[in-house]
Each structure stands twice: as structure tokens, then as C-alpha cells.
Design a protein around this motif. Structure first.
Motif, PDB file in Angstrom:
ATOM      1  N   VAL A   5       0.838  -1.136   0.021  1.00 45.27           N
ATOM      2  CA  VAL A   5       0.050  -0.011  -0.050  1.00 45.27           C
ATOM      3  C   VAL A   5       0.840   1.265   0.139  1.00 45.27           C
ATOM      4  O   VAL A   5       1.850   1.284   0.964  1.00 45.27           O
ATOM      5  CB  VAL A   5      -0.856   0.006   1.130  1.00 45.27           C
ATOM      6  N   THR A 155     -12.604   3.405  -0.081  1.00 41.50           N
ATOM      7  CA  THR A 155     -11.096   3.537   0.498  1.00 41.50           C
ATOM      8  C   THR A 155     -10.322   2.499  -0.114  1.00 41.50           C
ATOM      9  O   THR A 155     -10.785   1.575  -0.473  1.00 41.50           O
ATOM     10  CB  THR A 155     -11.154   3.463   2.063  1.00 41.50           C
ATOM     11  N   GLN A 157      -8.395   0.794   1.948  1.00 36.65           N
ATOM     12  CA  GLN A 157      -8.387  -0.239   3.025  1.00 36.65           C
ATOM     13  C   GLN A 157      -9.704  -1.195   2.414  1.00 36.65           C
ATOM     14  O   GLN A 157      -9.486  -2.533   2.739  1.00 36.65           O
ATOM     15  CB  GLN A 157      -8.731   0.188   4.328  1.00 36.65           C
ATOM     16  N   SER A 158     -10.865  -0.523   2.145  1.00 35.75           N
ATOM     17  CA  SER A 158     -11.881  -1.244   1.777  1.00 35.75           C
ATOM     18  C   SER A 158     -11.627  -2.217   0.694  1.00 35.75           C
ATOM     19  O   SER A 158     -12.216  -3.381   0.533  1.00 35.75           O
ATOM     20  CB  SER A 158     -13.169  -0.596   1.758  1.00 35.75           C
ATOM     21  N   ASP A 161      -9.551  -5.215   1.681  1.00 29.93           N
ATOM     22  CA  ASP A 161     -10.195  -6.039   2.561  1.00 29.93           C
ATOM     23  C   ASP A 161     -10.912  -6.825   1.813  1.00 29.93           C
ATOM     24  O   ASP A 161     -11.308  -8.215   1.798  1.00 29.93           O
ATOM     25  CB  ASP A 161     -11.029  -5.292   3.376  1.00 29.93           C
ATOM     26  N   ASP A 172      -3.088   4.640  -2.349  1.00 31.25           N
ATOM     27  CA  ASP A 172      -4.042   4.957  -1.215  1.00 31.25           C
ATOM     28  C   ASP A 172      -4.079   6.415  -1.191  1.00 31.25           C
ATOM     29  O   ASP A 172      -2.986   7.167  -1.047  1.00 31.25           O
ATOM     30  CB  ASP A 172      -3.871   4.612   0.053  1.00 31.25           C
TER      31      ASP A 172
END
Length: 174
Positions: A5, A155, A157-158, A161, A172
Motif C-alpha cells: 500500500v 477507500t 483499505q476497503s 479487505d 491510497d
């Protein structure tokens, strides 16, 4: 396999992330990038293997081909056949931005985006990181960075996931 990331709010990480993303796309891997709407999973639009990897990561069949993001309208004639003046006017008025235009694909192109029936959906995103990546890579097949049937990732992060290690890196940008 793991993924990386990059925090694009950092100038150094953004530069490193864009270089890594360009290498990954050239090697037929998928990356997650911000767009002006949601985060997108991207692959080299001219790589059948890259597009297949993108579709597999999403759990999507070839019957739902991804649109193609381009850096600017100047590449339109190289990708689309018989671009009308009305389409050019729409591109001038709404690109960069959320407008996707569907054209007949230029017959000289050998890409395989799925079951397109000879068409291609093109868009110029209004996002600085997306623009920078597209300038480095050229046209990218991009779809929302989520598993089919799940909400689009707002996002990085989502997106991570849902897509995890099926993507080499995540850009990001908040």
C-alpha cells in the motif's frame, strides 16, 4: 504473495507507488487506484491476461467487460472507430469527469476486454493520481475495486479487505 500500500499523500510514496504500479501493469498484474468516483481495480487494457486477472479478482465473467480509462481525449481516435462530432462535444464538455462514452472499438486493436461485441466504454477520470498513472501506463481496463455484488470501495483499505492479494499494490489517496 503479499501486496503493498502506498500513501499517495506523501510525495515520495506517491512517486514510488506510481513507478511500482506502472511496472505491475506492464507485467500483467492488477493494481488498485483512486478515481474521481470510487477506487478502481486496474489492468493493462491491451493485456488479455491482465484483464482476465481483473475479472477473476472481482468474481466477474467475461460477459461484464470493464470500461477503459484514458488520460485525455487525444487518444480517442486511436481506440474508437468513427467518433461523431456529438461524442467529441460531450468529451470536451465533460472530460475529465464521470462521463463514460461507448464507441465501436477501433478495428486495428487486438485487445480482449471480454464480450464487448466490438465496443469499448471510454472515460477520462478527474483524479490527479489516476491521471498520473494513466500517463505512465496508457489505457487501463478499470472496474470498481470490489467483489461483484458488494459495495464499491470508497477507500483503499476497503478495496484491500475485498481484493487482498489478488492485487499487487494499492495507491491510497485518502
Amino acid at each position: 504473495m503479499s501486496y503493498t500500500v502506498y500513501d499517495c499523500s506523501s510525495v515520495a510514496q506517491r512517486a514510488a507507488g506510481l513507478k511500482h504500479a506502472a511496472r505491475a501493469v506492464a507485467a500483467d498484474a492488477c493494481v488498485v487506484m483512486p478515481t474521481d468516483t470510487v477506487y478502481g481495480i486496474a489492468a493493462n487494457a491491451f493485456s488479455a491476461r491482465g484483464v482476465a486477472t481483473l475479472l477473476a479478482a472481482k468474481g466477474r465473467s467475461r460477459a461484464m467487460p470493464p470500461p477503459v480509462l484514458i488520460a485525455h481525449a487525444g487518444v480517442l481516435d486511436g481506440l474508437a472507430d468513427e467518433v461523431s462530432e456529438d461524442a467529441r462535444a460531450l468529451a470536451r464538455a465533460f472530460w475529465p469527469g464521470g462521463l463514460t462514452l461507448i464507441f465501436h472499438s477501433h478495428p486495428s486493436l487486438g485487445w480482449d476486454l471480454g464480450e464487448t461485441h466490438g465496443t469499448v466504454a471510454l472515460r477520462v477520470p478527474d483524479d490527479e493520481v489516476a491521471q498520473a498513472l494513466l500517463i505512465e501506463t496508457g489505457p487501463l481496463a478499470v472496474s470498481s475495486a470490489n467483489r461483484t455484488g458488494h459495495p464499491a470501495a470508497l477507500t483503499a483499505q476497503s478495496a484491500a479487505d475485498m481484493l487482498g492479494e489478488s492485487v499487487e499494490l494499492y495507491l491510497d489517496d485518502g
